[in-house]
Enzyme design. Structure first.
Site, PDB file in Angstrom:
ATOM      1  N   GLN A 125       0.987  -1.286  -0.054  1.00 43.74           N
ATOM      2  CA  GLN A 125      -0.108  -0.040   0.205  1.00 43.74           C
ATOM      3  C   GLN A 125       1.049   1.235  -0.099  1.00 43.74           C
ATOM      4  O   GLN A 125       1.749   1.219   1.077  1.00 43.74           O
ATOM      5  CB  GLN A 125      -0.786   0.096   1.343  1.00 43.74           C
ATOM      6  N   GLY A 126       0.435   2.251  -0.638  1.00 38.68           N
ATOM      7  CA  GLY A 126       1.332   3.355  -0.929  1.00 38.68           C
ATOM      8  C   GLY A 126       0.423   4.599  -0.757  1.00 38.68           C
ATOM      9  O   GLY A 126       0.356   5.394  -1.685  1.00 38.68           O
ATOM     10  N   SER A 128       0.867   6.639   2.584  1.00 37.90           N
ATOM     11  CA  SER A 128       1.405   7.724   3.336  1.00 37.90           C
ATOM     12  C   SER A 128       2.748   8.147   2.795  1.00 37.90           C
ATOM     13  O   SER A 128       3.404   7.474   2.027  1.00 37.90           O
ATOM     14  CB  SER A 128       1.978   7.129   4.729  1.00 37.90           C
ATOM     15  N   GLU A 245     -10.467  -1.724   5.088  1.00 35.03           N
ATOM     16  CA  GLU A 245      -9.461  -2.038   5.989  1.00 35.03           C
ATOM     17  C   GLU A 245     -10.142  -1.756   7.551  1.00 35.03           C
ATOM     18  O   GLU A 245      -9.693  -2.650   8.350  1.00 35.03           O
ATOM     19  CB  GLU A 245      -8.193  -1.063   5.860  1.00 35.03           C
ATOM     20  N   ASN A 373      -5.853   5.986  15.973  1.00 40.85           N
ATOM     21  CA  ASN A 373      -7.171   5.883  16.621  1.00 40.85           C
ATOM     22  C   ASN A 373      -7.574   7.503  17.122  1.00 40.85           C
ATOM     23  O   ASN A 373      -8.685   7.769  17.102  1.00 40.85           O
ATOM     24  CB  ASN A 373      -7.158   5.077  18.020  1.00 40.85           C
ATOM     25  N   GLU A 374      -6.756   8.350  17.055  1.00 40.07           N
ATOM     26  CA  GLU A 374      -7.243   9.902  17.606  1.00 40.07           C
ATOM     27  C   GLU A 374      -8.037  10.326  16.242  1.00 40.07           C
ATOM     28  O   GLU A 374      -9.005  10.801  16.321  1.00 40.07           O
ATOM     29  CB  GLU A 374      -6.092  10.867  17.443  1.00 40.07           C
TER      30      GLU A 374
END
Ligand SMILES: Cc1cc2nc3c(=O)[nH]c(=O)nc-3n(C[C@H](O)[C@H](O)[C@H](O)COP(=O)(O)OP(=O)(O)OC[C@H]3O[C@@H](n4cnc5c(N)ncnc54)[C@H](O)[C@@H]3O)c2cc1C
Length: 389
Positions: A125-126, A128, A245, A373-374
């Site tokens: 996966q790209g 970030s 996801e 999670n934030e």
């Protein structure tokens, strides 16, 4: 709802159980996030494919069994119960494939899915980048139109690509219209990692595995046939991947139910030779109940999808729940193991080959990957509860 399985589902479970018992390797393999382990795990993916267990819910023509969502959950339960190897092909099979089913052309599905199911091509996966993690719309890697060759030229850097050092392909978002608003002007590309202009640099993890890669792209040509969805409309395509996801496919309950069962067994082994701290015992009970609650909650989600509903922003609730449950579960194991908790793989007296310490370390990443999670809590506040920004 009716929680009993049908005769067909029971037969499916039995078939999976029998196959897994006969085929799951007995020895503990090196992590699939190392070069040696990845190669071994690829042979396992191929074995799964040959027996048509690698992507059970897919259409038969791509190597699947057209299993229902319930059957898929059953397979996952059996898979983790059997202690089967880590799925190195998961980013393709569980994340890209659902997006291909929604947005891919027939040509793309025919070309990509069988090779993915057989682990001939393993996908990274790209998303970030150094300046785009939580703020994914801040993507700066760019795609320039090349009308002469009929495609795009990609440049930029992608970071934290899981197992990217060993994969053949990467899917990701690139900025194709620099003048558009942040969420517009992005396009979803399928990029060969061994192509001209691509440099893949492994990045070591805290536990020593080279599980990540930085991917540098320098004027990499990608033809139009490797654009998924429409040009400049990649954000909504990517949100389909992200929703798979967080919502259902990345972390099925079978994984946590099996871990919780092993935790109970660990507790019983420790208790058979000494006293167990009551707080540790409470933590074991809670971990088991949480895993069971997650299993039931997932059945509710599946029932909703089966009756025509969709997973919305509440996928974020799911992601927060499983990731925090996983940390608590492994913290409970660390408490049970006491001063042996820190013994990692290869240490002389490490319990269960150091698997608990390794899994504890990985659990700590759960609240970060698949969107922190934030960020999930922001989504829950704004889009599920309707609170102001
Ligand atoms: C094990 C693992 C595997 C990964 N695999 C991949 C992969 O395969 N492909 C890929 O593209 N990426 C991958 N990632 C990267 C992951 O998606 C990012 O780490 C994540 O999105 C956070 O981005 P960041 O690291 O840039 O942190 P930042 O976005 O810089 O965040 C730093 C901190 O600030 C907080 N924060 C940021 N913005 C807000 C806000 N608005 N409100 C409240 N808090 C905020 C975050 O929650 C975090 O605690 C992986 C990460 C891990 C740990």
């Amino acid at each position: 709802m009716d929680l009993t399985y049908t005769a067909v589902e029971d037969a499916f479970r039995l078939e999976a159980r029998v196959w897994l018992e006969a085929n799951v390797p007995r020895e503990r393999w090196p992590s699939g996030d190392t070069a040696e382990g990845f190669a071994l795990h690829r042979t396992w993916e191929k074995r799964l494919f040959e027996a048509r267990w690698s992507a059970v819910s897919w259409p038969k023509k791509y190597g699947g069994r057209e299993a229902s969502l319930i059957e898929w959950l059953v397979f996952e339960e059996e898979y983790y119960r059997a202690g089967a190897p880590q799925r190195i092909a998961q980013n393709g099979i569980f994340l890209l494939a659902p997006t291909l089913f929604d947005f891919g052309t027939e040509e793309q599905k025919d070309r990509i899915l069988p090779r993915m199911a057989a682990a001939d091509d393993v996908w990274a996966q790209g998303w970030s980048e150094p300046n785009a993690g939580s703020d994914l719309a801040g993507i700066q890697s760019r795609a320039l139109r090349d009308d002469v060759r009929g495609g795009w030229r990609l440049s930029g850097q992608k970071a934290w690509c899981t197992r990217g050092a060993f994969c053949e392909w990467m899917f990701g978002l690139f900025r194709s219209d620099a003048t558009a608003e942040r969420h517009r002007g992005l396009t979803y590309f399928l990029v060969p990692l061994h192509g001209r202009g691509v440099t893949v640099r492994p990045v070591g993890r805290l536990d020593g595995d080279a599980g990540f890669a930085d991917v540098f792209l320098d004027d990499v040509f990608v033809p139009d046939r490797d654009v998924l969805g429409k040009a400049h409309e990649g954000w909504s395509v990517a949100m389909t991947t992200a929703s798979s996801e967080r919502g259902l496919t990345l972390r099925s309950p079978g994984r946590f139910v099996a871990s919780a069962q092993r935790l109970v067994e660990l507790h019983n082994r420790v208790a058979s030779v000494g006293d167990v701290d009551p707080a540790a015992r409470d933590a074991v009970v809670r971990a088991w109940m949480d895993a069971e609650a997650y299993r039931l909650y997932t059945l509710q989600t599946v029932a909703k999808i089966a009756s025509g509903g969709a997973i919305g922003p509440e996928a974020s609730v799911n992601k927060v729940f499983w990731s925090e449950m996983d940390v608590r579960l492994h913290e409970a194991a660390m408490r049970l193991l006491g001063d042996r908790a820190e013994l990692t793989e290869g240490a002389h007296e490490a319990v269960d080959g150091g698997a608990w310490a390794k899994a504890f370390q990985f659990s700590l990443a759960g609240p970060i990957y698949a969107g922190t999670n934030e960020i999930q809590r922001n989504v829950i506040a704004e889009r599920v509860l309707g609170l102001p920004r």
